[in-house]
Design a protein around this motif. Structure first.
Motif, mmCIF file in Angstrom:
data_model
loop_
_atom_site.group_PDB
_atom_site.id
_atom_site.type_symbol
_atom_site.label_atom_id
_atom_site.label_comp_id
_atom_site.label_asym_id
_atom_site.label_seq_id
_atom_site.Cartn_x
_atom_site.Cartn_y
_atom_site.Cartn_z
ATOM 1 N N GLN A 79 -4.231 -0.058 -25.210
ATOM 2 C CA GLN A 79 -3.754 -1.204 -24.449
ATOM 3 C C GLN A 79 -4.740 -1.456 -23.314
ATOM 4 O OE1 GLN A 79 0.328 -1.172 -23.396
ATOM 5 N NE2 GLN A 79 0.232 -3.033 -22.190
ATOM 6 N N VAL A 80 -5.445 -2.580 -23.389
ATOM 7 C CA VAL A 80 -6.412 -2.930 -22.356
ATOM 8 C C VAL A 80 -6.040 -4.293 -21.801
ATOM 9 C CG1 VAL A 80 -8.281 -1.553 -23.348
ATOM 10 C CG2 VAL A 80 -8.000 -3.927 -24.058
ATOM 11 N N SER A 81 -6.258 -4.471 -20.529
ATOM 12 C CA SER A 81 -5.928 -5.738 -19.864
ATOM 13 C C SER A 81 -7.175 -6.600 -19.793
ATOM 14 C CB SER A 81 -5.378 -5.460 -18.464
ATOM 15 O OG SER A 81 -4.208 -4.692 -18.527
ATOM 16 N N ALA B 30 -7.512 -6.328 -31.052
ATOM 17 C CA ALA B 30 -8.144 -5.142 -31.640
ATOM 18 C C ALA B 30 -7.599 -3.874 -31.013
ATOM 19 C CB ALA B 30 -9.667 -5.222 -31.452
ATOM 20 N N ALA B 31 -7.325 -3.922 -29.719
ATOM 21 C CA ALA B 31 -6.762 -2.753 -29.038
ATOM 22 C C ALA B 31 -5.409 -2.395 -29.626
ATOM 23 C CB ALA B 31 -6.648 -3.031 -27.541
ATOM 24 N N ARG B 32 -4.590 -3.410 -29.853
ATOM 25 C CA ARG B 32 -3.260 -3.143 -30.434
ATOM 26 C C ARG B 32 -3.375 -2.535 -31.821
ATOM 27 N NH1 ARG B 32 -2.209 -8.178 -27.875
ATOM 28 N NH2 ARG B 32 -2.495 -9.333 -29.819
ATOM 29 N N TYR C 141 -11.868 0.963 -23.559
ATOM 30 C CA TYR C 141 -12.648 -0.173 -24.026
ATOM 31 C C TYR C 141 -13.705 0.261 -25.047
ATOM 32 C CZ TYR C 141 -10.860 -3.791 -20.884
ATOM 33 O OH TYR C 141 -10.071 -4.727 -20.258
ATOM 34 N N GLU C 142 -14.302 1.417 -24.850
ATOM 35 C CA GLU C 142 -15.297 1.903 -25.812
ATOM 36 C C GLU C 142 -14.690 2.015 -27.199
ATOM 37 O OE1 GLU C 142 -17.903 5.945 -26.775
ATOM 38 O OE2 GLU C 142 -17.087 5.639 -24.779
ATOM 39 N N ARG C 143 -13.481 2.613 -27.278
ATOM 40 C CA ARG C 143 -12.846 2.767 -28.581
ATOM 41 C C ARG C 143 -12.544 1.405 -29.208
ATOM 42 N NH1 ARG C 143 -10.700 7.542 -25.924
ATOM 43 N NH2 ARG C 143 -9.080 6.336 -24.868
ATOM 44 N N VAL C 144 -12.128 0.461 -28.379
ATOM 45 C CA VAL C 144 -11.796 -0.873 -28.894
ATOM 46 C C VAL C 144 -13.047 -1.584 -29.395
ATOM 47 C CG1 VAL C 144 -10.876 -3.138 -28.303
ATOM 48 C CG2 VAL C 144 -9.763 -1.092 -27.425
ATOM 49 N N PHE C 145 -14.114 -1.566 -28.605
ATOM 50 C CA PHE C 145 -15.338 -2.258 -29.005
ATOM 51 C C PHE C 145 -15.932 -1.663 -30.283
ATOM 52 C CE2 PHE C 145 -16.077 -3.375 -24.280
ATOM 53 C CZ PHE C 145 -15.307 -4.531 -24.416
ATOM 54 N N LEU C 146 -15.913 -0.344 -30.399
ATOM 55 C CA LEU C 146 -16.455 0.285 -31.600
ATOM 56 C C LEU C 146 -15.581 0.001 -32.818
ATOM 57 C CD1 LEU C 146 -17.745 3.716 -30.217
ATOM 58 C CD2 LEU C 146 -19.000 1.571 -30.579
ATOM 59 N N HIS C 147 -14.280 -0.207 -32.585
ATOM 60 C CA HIS C 147 -13.385 -0.622 -33.669
ATOM 61 C C HIS C 147 -13.687 -2.054 -34.099
ATOM 62 C CE1 HIS C 147 -9.773 -1.401 -36.011
ATOM 63 N NE2 HIS C 147 -9.449 -2.376 -35.176
ATOM 64 N N MET C 148 -13.976 -2.922 -33.127
ATOM 65 C CA MET C 148 -14.261 -4.324 -33.430
ATOM 66 C C MET C 148 -15.575 -4.495 -34.180
ATOM 67 S SD MET C 148 -13.189 -6.244 -29.871
ATOM 68 C CE MET C 148 -13.539 -7.898 -30.511
ATOM 69 N N PHE C 149 -16.555 -3.630 -33.861
ATOM 70 C CA PHE C 149 -17.887 -3.767 -34.445
ATOM 71 C C PHE C 149 -18.287 -2.456 -35.103
ATOM 72 C CE2 PHE C 149 -17.678 -6.510 -30.657
ATOM 73 C CZ PHE C 149 -17.804 -7.750 -31.274
#
Length: 463
Positions: A49-51, A42-44, A72-80
């Motif tokens: 880029q998150v490890s 999802a980050a990509r 991570y906040e941006r990634v999680f909100l993108h996922m959900f």
């Protein structure tokens, strides 16, 4: 009245008493490792880029991470989509900040210690620079270097027990360095990254880890940190410093019996040896890395190490051995990612890097048009948000085109690199552009070559 150490211990226990059940429900039937892979994917998708690994997911679900950092906040909100941080089980950033400032020490590596939230007009680069200052800008002699990791130790007495908090801080320092290097290059990071490294080895020297598993994680974390700092030295042209850091990581791997760390150290040592013109050493180091990596179950790691070996053979002018190594690299790469077996640090290694490393081999063998084809493909495949690698691949393309007799195309690629260098500091990329400018100089009157040369010369004069 409780002592400060007792208060800190009580605070840690309190924070662990509230597991994040909402986040656990969102994971569903997936394992922590599978969910971490979904987070990285999802980050990509959004250029982050998150490890993320299974350990990070476990820390979130245990309630140890009360609020994620901005990436991570941006990634999680993108996922959900449609959910808020509260819906994900996290505490509001402002509340967590306030609690830390009012009742406990501030952890310099804490992802919460950043700029204001959604209403802020500060760019991502400003945000990361603020984190960088908090992580790395420390003072004091080496004897108190542990404080630079935000461990609150002041010193590391022999009786001090090293636990999860200290190891977590070392591992977070590694992740932060890698993220900032991906975005901004090495030159501005190297000196400041040395402090956490000294702190990590101070913890190792104390030799007081509470458990064997903690000691193993600390050895691995310190070794990875040495490699990360070594890479910053490598990319900023400090080859002797880089060699020392890589050697330190290799020694740590041997002491701990850590094959994954050993393979990583040999991989970077091979890369450095190639850049320094020690091509036989590059081959030997890559081969030693492959020997360590064969027991790890990661085809992608073996692919990268085969590419490192190919680069050494190319530097020696051995086309046959180079082609064999390249073929082996493709065979391993085509087997796909190894899931949990792929080391976390290899998140950069995808098809763009595969193409770029092949370009370097063909340029070393003097096959410039072939090298340019691979470099152009690397640049076209690279996510445009990963500025440093995009600049690197285009710098390789500019150099290959210049040597291949395509000055106008080379100058155009060089101009694109200069555009990107406004946010990236990398001596490696600047050196590549300097070589391109040297090759193009006799053709200054051709097309846009003169404009590129003038602009590059101006960039060199800037402070």
């Amino acid at each position: 009245m409780a002592s400060s150490s007792q208060a800190a211990r009580q605070a840690r226990q309190a924070s662990r008493a509230a597991p994040n059940t909402a986040f656990r429900r969102l994971r569903g039937q997936r394992s922590p490792g599978e969910f971490a892979a979904a987070v990285r994917k999802a980050a990509r998708e959004i250029g982050e880029q998150v490890s993320c690994d299974a350990r990070y997911i476990g820390r979130v679900e245990a309630g140890e991470i009360r609020c994620p950092n901005y990436a991570y906040e941006r990634v999680f909100l993108h996922m959900f989509p449609g959910l808020t941080l509260a819906d994900l089980g996290f505490t509001a950033r402002e509340q967590v900040r306030g609690g830390r400032r009012g009742g406990g020490r501030v952890h310099p590596l804490c992802p919460l210690d950043g700029p204001p939230g959604d209403n802020s007009k500060i760019s991502d680069i400003d945000e990361e620079s603020d984190v960088l200052r908090r992580v790395f800008m420390t003072s004091g002699p080496t004897t108190v270097a542990a404080a630079s990791l935000g461990l609150g130790l002041g010193f590391v007495p022999a009786q001090r027990r090293v636990g999860e908090a200290e190891v977590d801080a070392v591992e977070e320092a590694v992740r932060r360095i890698r993220l900032l290097d991906d975005r901004h290059g090495a030159d501005g990071l190297y000196r400041r990254a040395a402090q956490p490294l000294r702190a990590a080895y101070a913890l190792l020297d104390a030799g007081t880890a509470a458990r064997r598993s903690t000691a193993d994680r600390l050895h691995a974390g310190a070794g990875e940190l040495a490699i990360s700092v070594g890479w910053l030295a490598h990319d900023s042209g400090r080859f002797d410093d880089a060699r020392s850091h890589y050697g330190e990581a290799l020694a740590t791997a041997r002491v701990a019996g850590d094959l994954a760390l050993e393979a990583h150290a040999f991989c970077n040592t091979s890369f450095l040896a190639r850049d320094a013109g020690r091509h036989r050493e590059a081959v030997r180091s890559a081969q030693a890395g492959q020997q360590a990596a064969r027991q790890l179950g990661s085809p992608r790691l073996l692919s990268l190490l085969s590419l490192r070996e190919a680069g050494g053979w190319a530097g020696l002018g051995d086309r046959t051995a180079c082609e064999k190594s390249l073929a082996r690299a493709h065979t391993y790469f085509d087997r796909g990612a190894g899931g949990g077996a792929d080391p976390e640090w290899m998140s950069f290694f995808g098809e763009p890097e595969l193409e770029a490393l092949q370009a370097q081999c063909w340029s070393a063998l003097g096959e410039w048009p072939r090298a340019a084809r691979h470099a152009r493909r690397a640049a076209s495949l690279q996510d445009r948000r990963f500025t440093r690698n995009l600049a690197l691949y285009r710098a390789e393309l500019a150099s290959d085109l210049a040597h291949a007799g395509a000055p106008e195309e080379s100058a155009e690629a060089g101009q694109q690199v200069l555009d990107l260098l406004e946010g990236v500091q990398s001596s490696r990329i600047q050196s590549m552009l300097a070589e391109t400018a040297r090759v193009l100089a006799p053709q200054a009157g051709t097309g846009g070559v003169g404009a590129f040369l003038d602009r590059f010369g101006e960039a060199l004069r800037l402070p």
